[in-house]
Design a protein around this motif. Structure first.
Motif: not given
Length: 184
Positions: A117-129
């Motif tokens: 879940q944290l890896a998915d959230a981190s990936e989403a954050l990077v893509q969002g940024l």
């Protein structure tokens, strides 16, 4: 203390500063330019320019001066890209042990499901940024990622403190909306 000893201490302090900021600056540069190889080149160029221009400045001035130098290199890169009419590729972060998003405190004690879940959230954050407008991304990375204060961030971005607050507020609002599912 002799002049040679002072010079050696100064050099050591400068090396420690650059080593401390290097990985985060590389991620910032990758988010801005999208190409890991170009990001590395831009970062090395910015570090060399920083050392040439500001090595003799007080150590407390180094963070905003370094980030200003780095941001100037990134802007120059984008200008050259626009002139050459190249397309900007999206950032795809490498998943390795040096990725700051993967080295969050408490990671070792989490189970596989939480880490996924944290890896998915981190990936989403990077893509969002990566999808934020450049000035908003710059405000987030400098204020939150790097921890620069408002005045330092305004100096790096070349704008007023009010503009920094506006860019940061809009960026956070966008990120919250796009990433809400990861923090429910």
């Amino acid at each position: 203390m002799t002049a040679k000893m002072q010079q050696e201490q100064r050099r050591s302090a400068l090396e420690a500063f650059l080593a401390g900021v290097e990985r985060r600056a590389l991620v910032m540069t990758q988010l801005s330019c999208g190409d890991p190889d170009q990001a590395q080149d831009l970062l090395q160029d910015a570090m060399a320019a920083f050392v040439r221009a500001y090595a003799n400045k007080p150590e407390t001035d180094w963070p905003p001066l370094f980030h200003r130098t780095l941001q100037n290199r990134i802007r120059d890169h984008h200008r050259r890209r626009a002139v050459r009419r190249r397309h900007l590729f999206s950032f795809s972060p490498e998943q390795d042990e040096d990725n700051p998003l993967e080295n969050l405190p408490g990671r070792a004690s989490e189970g596989p499901e939480q880490r996924l879940q944290l890896a998915d959230a981190s990936e989403a954050l990077v893509q969002g940024l990566a999808r934020l407008p450049p000035r908003q991304r710059q405000a987030v990375l400098l204020r939150i990622w790097e921890g620069l204060d408002l005045a330092q961030t305004a100096q790096v971005m070349g704008c007023s403190g009010g503009s920094v607050k506006t860019h940061l507020s809009r960026a956070l609002q966008t990120l919250r909306a796009k990433l809400a599912e990861h923090w429910q």
